[in-house]
Design a protein around this motif. Structure first.
Motif, mmCIF file in Angstrom:
data_model
loop_
_atom_site.group_PDB
_atom_site.id
_atom_site.type_symbol
_atom_site.label_atom_id
_atom_site.label_comp_id
_atom_site.label_asym_id
_atom_site.label_seq_id
_atom_site.Cartn_x
_atom_site.Cartn_y
_atom_site.Cartn_z
ATOM 1 N N UNK A 23 0.810 -1.216 0.000
ATOM 2 C CA UNK A 23 0.000 0.000 0.000
ATOM 3 C C UNK A 23 0.845 1.268 0.000
ATOM 4 N N UNK A 24 1.799 1.357 0.917
ATOM 5 C CA UNK A 24 2.606 2.585 1.013
ATOM 6 C C UNK A 24 3.408 2.831 -0.261
ATOM 7 N N UNK A 25 3.943 1.781 -0.848
ATOM 8 C CA UNK A 25 4.697 1.935 -2.096
ATOM 9 C C UNK A 25 3.775 2.410 -3.209
ATOM 10 N N UNK A 37 -3.342 10.490 -15.584
ATOM 11 C CA UNK A 37 -2.998 9.099 -15.895
ATOM 12 C C UNK A 37 -3.570 8.111 -14.876
ATOM 13 N N UNK A 38 -4.269 8.609 -13.860
ATOM 14 C CA UNK A 38 -4.878 7.720 -12.868
ATOM 15 C C UNK A 38 -5.996 6.921 -13.511
ATOM 16 N N UNK A 39 -6.025 5.623 -13.220
ATOM 17 C CA UNK A 39 -7.175 4.823 -13.634
ATOM 18 C C UNK A 39 -8.155 4.736 -12.468
ATOM 19 N N UNK A 40 -9.242 4.037 -12.665
ATOM 20 C CA UNK A 40 -10.275 3.958 -11.628
ATOM 21 C C UNK A 40 -9.720 3.315 -10.355
ATOM 22 N N UNK A 41 -8.895 2.302 -10.508
ATOM 23 C CA UNK A 41 -8.296 1.657 -9.347
ATOM 24 C C UNK A 41 -7.376 2.589 -8.577
ATOM 25 N N UNK A 42 -6.647 3.429 -9.298
ATOM 26 C CA UNK A 42 -5.774 4.407 -8.644
ATOM 27 C C UNK A 42 -6.602 5.415 -7.852
ATOM 28 N N UNK A 43 -7.673 5.889 -8.439
ATOM 29 C CA UNK A 43 -8.560 6.814 -7.736
ATOM 30 C C UNK A 43 -9.122 6.164 -6.479
ATOM 31 N N UNK A 44 -9.563 4.918 -6.609
ATOM 32 C CA UNK A 44 -10.118 4.195 -5.473
ATOM 33 C C UNK A 44 -9.096 4.068 -4.349
ATOM 34 N N UNK A 45 -7.868 3.712 -4.715
ATOM 35 C CA UNK A 45 -6.841 3.522 -3.695
ATOM 36 C C UNK A 45 -6.546 4.824 -2.958
ATOM 37 N N UNK A 46 -6.327 5.900 -3.701
ATOM 38 C CA UNK A 46 -5.942 7.165 -3.071
ATOM 39 C C UNK A 46 -7.101 7.773 -2.275
ATOM 40 N N UNK A 47 -8.292 7.736 -2.815
ATOM 41 C CA UNK A 47 -9.449 8.274 -2.093
ATOM 42 C C UNK A 47 -9.747 7.404 -0.877
#
Length: 154
Positions: A23-25, A37-47
Motif C-alpha cells: 500500500x505505502x509503495x 494518468x490515474x485509472x479507476x483503481x488508482x482513484x479508489x486507492x488514493x481516495x
C-alpha cells in the motif's frame, strides 16, 4: 491534469527504501503519477486512503457520474464505496462535491432498482413465482444499495 499530487501539494518525493512494498509503495508511486494518468483503481486507492482527495475528487465524481457501479480494482462499486466512506468533515468542507455525490447515490439506487425490477420479471416469467426485494439483487448489489442509503442518511 498533467500535474502530480506531489507537484500540486509542493511536496518533494522521498526515496522509498526497497523493503517498502504494498500500500505505502503504491501511494508513493501515485503521488508522482500525473493525475490525468490515474485509472479507476488508482482513484479508489488514493481516495480510500484519503490522500490527495481534494484534487482527485472532481475526476472521481466524473467517473461515478458516468457509471456509479464502476469497478476499480476489486469489485463493482469499489470507487463508490471509497468515496462514500470519506469522513463527514470532507463533505462539509466541499459542499459542491457533496451535492454531486448525493446525485450519484440516487443514480446508483435507480440503476439497482431497475436491475431488481428486471430480475423480478425474469424470475416470474421463468418460474411463475414472485421474487422478493431482498432476493432480486446480488449480494454485491445489496452492499452498494446499503452504502448509498447510508451516505444519503448522513
Amino acid at each position: 491534469m498533467a500535474k502530480t499530487l506531489n507537484q500540486i501539494e509542493g511536496r518533494v518525493p522521498q526515496p522509498m527504501p526497497p523493503e517498502v512494498k504494498g500500500l505505502m509503495a503504491n501511494v508513493e508511486r501515485l503521488m508522482d503519477t500525473p493525475i490525468d494518468q490515474f485509472n479507476v483503481g488508482d482513484l479508489r486507492l488514493m481516495i480510500g486512503q484519503n490522500v490527495g482527495t481534494e484534487h482527485l475528487m472532481p475526476r472521481a465524481l466524473g467517473v461515478l457520474e458516468s457509471n456509479p457501479l464502476v469497478c476499480g480494482t476489486f469489485f463493482p462499486g469499489d470507487l463508490l464505496k471509497a468515496t462514500f466512506r470519506l469522513p463527514a468533515t470532507y463533505w462539509t468542507q466541499h459542499p459542491m462535491h457533496f451535492e454531486r455525490a448525493l446525485a450519484i447515490a440516487h443514480q446508483a439506487l435507480d440503476i439497482l432498482e431497475a436491475r431488481c425490477a428486471r430480475s423480478k420479471a425474469r424470475f416470474y416469467k421463468r418460474y411463475g413465482v414472485r421474487l422478493d426485494d431482498e432476493a432480486c439483487l446480488k449480494r454485491e448489489e445489496r452492499d452498494i444499495q446499503r452504502w448509498c442509503l447510508d451516505f444519503l442518511d448522513q
